[in-house]
Design a protein around this motif. Structure first.
Motif, mmCIF file in Angstrom:
data_model
loop_
_atom_site.group_PDB
_atom_site.id
_atom_site.type_symbol
_atom_site.label_atom_id
_atom_site.label_comp_id
_atom_site.label_asym_id
_atom_site.label_seq_id
_atom_site.Cartn_x
_atom_site.Cartn_y
_atom_site.Cartn_z
ATOM 1 N N GLU A 424 0.819 -1.214 0.000
ATOM 2 C CA GLU A 424 0.000 0.000 0.000
ATOM 3 C C GLU A 424 0.854 1.267 0.000
ATOM 4 O OE1 GLU A 424 -3.744 2.248 0.609
ATOM 5 O OE2 GLU A 424 -3.523 0.082 0.348
ATOM 6 N N ASN A 425 1.839 1.342 0.897
ATOM 7 C CA ASN A 425 2.691 2.534 0.986
ATOM 8 C C ASN A 425 3.524 2.710 -0.280
ATOM 9 O OD1 ASN A 425 1.736 3.113 3.560
ATOM 10 N ND2 ASN A 425 3.383 1.991 4.576
ATOM 11 N N GLN A 426 4.042 1.601 -0.788
ATOM 12 C CA GLN A 426 4.838 1.647 -2.021
ATOM 13 C C GLN A 426 3.975 2.154 -3.181
ATOM 14 O OE1 GLN A 426 7.945 0.964 -1.765
ATOM 15 N NE2 GLN A 426 8.811 0.424 -3.738
ATOM 16 N N TRP A 427 2.739 1.740 -3.219
ATOM 17 C CA TRP A 427 1.791 2.172 -4.255
ATOM 18 C C TRP A 427 1.604 3.688 -4.216
ATOM 19 C CZ3 TRP A 427 -3.845 2.943 -3.084
ATOM 20 C CH2 TRP A 427 -4.588 3.253 -4.227
ATOM 21 N N HIS A 428 1.330 4.234 -3.054
ATOM 22 C CA HIS A 428 1.168 5.684 -2.918
ATOM 23 C C HIS A 428 2.445 6.432 -3.308
ATOM 24 C CE1 HIS A 428 -2.804 6.392 -1.071
ATOM 25 N NE2 HIS A 428 -2.677 5.166 -0.587
ATOM 26 N N ASP A 429 3.582 5.926 -2.845
ATOM 27 C CA ASP A 429 4.860 6.593 -3.127
ATOM 28 C C ASP A 429 5.174 6.620 -4.620
ATOM 29 O OD1 ASP A 429 5.159 7.038 -0.444
ATOM 30 O OD2 ASP A 429 6.640 5.446 -0.121
ATOM 31 N N MET A 430 4.867 5.517 -5.324
ATOM 32 C CA MET A 430 5.164 5.461 -6.756
ATOM 33 C C MET A 430 4.238 6.369 -7.563
ATOM 34 S SD MET A 430 6.533 1.796 -8.004
ATOM 35 C CE MET A 430 7.912 0.997 -7.178
ATOM 36 N N ILE A 431 2.984 6.457 -7.144
ATOM 37 C CA ILE A 431 2.063 7.387 -7.809
ATOM 38 C C ILE A 431 2.598 8.804 -7.697
ATOM 39 C CG2 ILE A 431 -0.250 8.419 -7.659
ATOM 40 C CD1 ILE A 431 -1.236 5.615 -6.752
ATOM 41 N N HIS A 432 3.097 9.127 -6.523
ATOM 42 C CA HIS A 432 3.677 10.449 -6.282
ATOM 43 C C HIS A 432 4.935 10.645 -7.117
ATOM 44 C CE1 HIS A 432 4.876 13.619 -2.985
ATOM 45 N NE2 HIS A 432 4.805 14.121 -4.193
ATOM 46 N N PHE A 433 5.838 9.657 -7.106
ATOM 47 C CA PHE A 433 7.116 9.763 -7.806
ATOM 48 C C PHE A 433 6.931 9.903 -9.313
ATOM 49 C CE2 PHE A 433 10.722 7.528 -9.910
ATOM 50 C CZ PHE A 433 11.710 8.468 -9.627
ATOM 51 N N TYR A 434 6.068 9.064 -9.891
ATOM 52 C CA TYR A 434 5.852 9.100 -11.342
ATOM 53 C C TYR A 434 4.828 10.161 -11.752
ATOM 54 C CZ TYR A 434 8.585 4.819 -11.905
ATOM 55 O OH TYR A 434 9.600 3.887 -11.926
ATOM 56 N N ASN A 435 4.270 10.861 -10.748
ATOM 57 C CA ASN A 435 3.318 11.951 -11.006
ATOM 58 C C ASN A 435 2.182 11.472 -11.908
ATOM 59 O OD1 ASN A 435 2.451 14.594 -10.596
ATOM 60 N ND2 ASN A 435 3.441 15.326 -12.470
ATOM 61 N N LEU A 436 1.527 10.410 -11.483
ATOM 62 C CA LEU A 436 0.487 9.775 -12.295
ATOM 63 C C LEU A 436 -0.848 10.522 -12.152
ATOM 64 C CD1 LEU A 436 1.260 5.993 -11.639
ATOM 65 C CD2 LEU A 436 2.160 7.500 -13.426
ATOM 66 N N GLU A 437 -1.036 11.490 -13.017
ATOM 67 C CA GLU A 437 -2.263 12.300 -12.988
ATOM 68 C C GLU A 437 -3.449 11.440 -13.421
ATOM 69 O OE1 GLU A 437 -1.613 15.654 -15.485
ATOM 70 O OE2 GLU A 437 0.031 16.461 -14.280
#
Length: 494
Positions: A424-437
């Motif tokens: 779950e945390n990794q999922w949120h962090d990657m969305i943030h990192f890759y800026n997945l609009e």
């Protein structure tokens, strides 16, 4: 007349210099035809050790010519590749000059070596699993997993090994290849096939809780322990094989799961705490030492880092490695791959993009239709991905063009991750990192099952992109991703 002979001498000097080479060096004179790559990467056999991640590169000229000069103290493997796709492997001996021709337009025998041992070079390059770039031993174990008789498994593996080595024995007898050439190939193939035997045991252990194991616990333990008696990890010769890392990994699993008695449940708890890599390296320090430990430690950091899961734990291990091996020749190869991990965690300090939205109460969403229901929009481009999926993450670098196309067609993007709850945390962090609009949801078990049914197969291949209407009905089942945005535009216009 004197000027004429002086001119002849000058013309011959380059040829003379090419013919002279130090005994502890090799020279590769290469030519690549067909589609010319920007660079040709080649593994650097550091102290004879071969690992696909420790590489340098050369740029071919406009005609495809290139030249590589390397110090080489012992017979070693050198693999030539581009973007992790191998052209071929050279078995290089000190003091030798090799002429190599790579033809990218053919599938068979695209890698040719002109040398006194060229028959041996050709034979080795015809082995489909000659290098470990493709993955773990597990890839090679399929044909042995249905057998419930350990003696049959060992006999089949030994037979495959003997058939593979037979050609090299003939070449050695004919003095077409040297003793050093043969010994390197023999060690490489012996450890490869012993690694398969260890992998069969490991998979049977993993299948035990599900009662899908073909071997009993006693049988796979015995099968597993045998290989490390006949082919120990401490053998310095195995360091020259690209399979050393995976063989040592299998050995450490044996020590951890069988000798130490660590349970899969305990490993799962360690993973939840974010300490899997630390646990594995601490285990390596128990059972490896000297050059084997230094190499394994470095290769482990590199192998796990290029998976782009961006675990913060790897930064700590890298700093630990530098402290314990301040003069390691591997450090320069680790620094470039650890930088993205540092950038990833620096990015988390920034505010989240306002265009990134999460579906509320997503744990209660059991189907694609439920996910789309209530969202504002006429059509939805759905991207199925996961944090552990390399190809999924590779698509994100072209998202700018994707967003522009979807906006022009008034299509809303929805990202559905099939990650487990533990990520779950990794999922949120990657969305943030890759800026997945776009709109995000992490699939629960029922939604995951719905996706599998929509896909039409028992397993789900990702990345997967499809188009739905406002009610979540799939309009177009297979669409291109961001890396093929021009083709996607055609698909959307059809």
């Amino acid at each position: 007349m004197k000027q004429y002979f002086r001119l002849i001498l000058l013309l011959l000097l380059p040829l003379y210099s090419i013919g002279q080479i130090k005994k502890d060096h090799i020279e590769i004179i290469g030519k690549i035809t067909g589609n010319l790559p920007d660079i040709i990467e080649y593994t650097l056999p550091i102290n004879g050790i071969d690992y696909f991640g420790f590489t340098d590169s050369v740029q071919p000229d406009s005609l495809g010519n290139f030249q590589i000069s390397l110090p080489l103290g012992k017979t070693s493997f050198i693999d030539l590749s581009n973007k992790n796709k191998s052209f071929g492997t050279l078995i290089a001996e000190p003091g030798m000059i090799y002429k190599i021709h790579i033809n990218t337009e053919v599938k068979e025998n695209q890698f040719r070596v002109a040398s006194k041992d060229e028959k041996g070079q050709l034979l080795y390059n015809q082995i489909p699993n000659r290098m470990s770039v493709g993955g773990h031993f597990e890839v090679e174990t399929k044909e042995y997993l249905q057998d419930s008789v350990p003696s049959n498994i060992k006999q089949q593996i030994k037979k495959s090994q003997e058939i593979e080595l037979e050609g090299f024995k003939k070449l050695l007898k004919d003095k077409t290849i040297s003793k050093n050439f043969y010994n390197l190939v023999r060690t490489d193939r012996e450890y490869f096939y012993k690694g398969i035997q260890g992998s069969v045991s490991f998979i049977n252990l993993l299948n035990l809780p599900y009662k899908e194991n073909k071997l009993s616990e006693e049988q796979y333990k015995e099968l597993w322990s045998e290989i490390f008696e006949s082919n120990p990890v401490t053998n310095p010769e195995i360091l020259s094989s690209s399979w050393f890392f995976h063989y040592a990994e299998n050995y450490l699993r044996y020590k951890d799961l069988i000798i130490e008695g660590t349970t899969l449940t305990a490993l799962s708890e360690i993973n939840k705490q974010g300490l899997t890599h630390t646990h594995n390296i601490n285990n390596a320090k128990k059972y490896l030492s000297g050059p084997q430990l230094e190499y394994y430690f470095a290769a482990y950091i590199h192998f796990e880092t290029i998976n782009k899961n961006y675990e913060k734990e790897l930064i700590t291990l890298f700093e630990q490695f530098k402290k314990e091996y301040p003069s390691s020749p591997y450090t320069p190869f680790l620094e470039p791959v650890i930088i993205p991990v540092l950038v990833f965690h620096k990015k988390q300090e920034e505010p989240l993009n306002e265009k990134i939205k999460f579906i509320p109460n997503s744990s209660a969403v059991n189907s694609v239709k439920e996910a789309i229901k209530g969202l504002y929009g006429k059509q939805f481009y759905v991207d199925i991905w996961a944090t552990w999926c390399g190809p999924c993450k590779a698509e994100f670098k072209d998202n700018t063009k994707l967003y522009q196309l979807l906006k022009s067609k008034n299509i809303t993007i929805v990202y559905i991750s099939i990650d487990k709850e533990s990520r779950e945390n990794q999922w949120h962090d990657m969305i943030h990192f890759y800026n997945l609009e776009g709109i995000h949801i992490r699939a629960n078990e029922k939604l995951n099952t719905d996706l599998i049914n929509l896909y039409g197969n028992s397993s789900l291949a990702i990345p997967w992109h499809f188009l739905t209407d406002e009610n979540g009905n799939v309009i177009k089942k297979r669409l291109s991703g961001a890396s093929e945005v021009e083709n996607l535009e055609k698909q959307l216009n059809e």
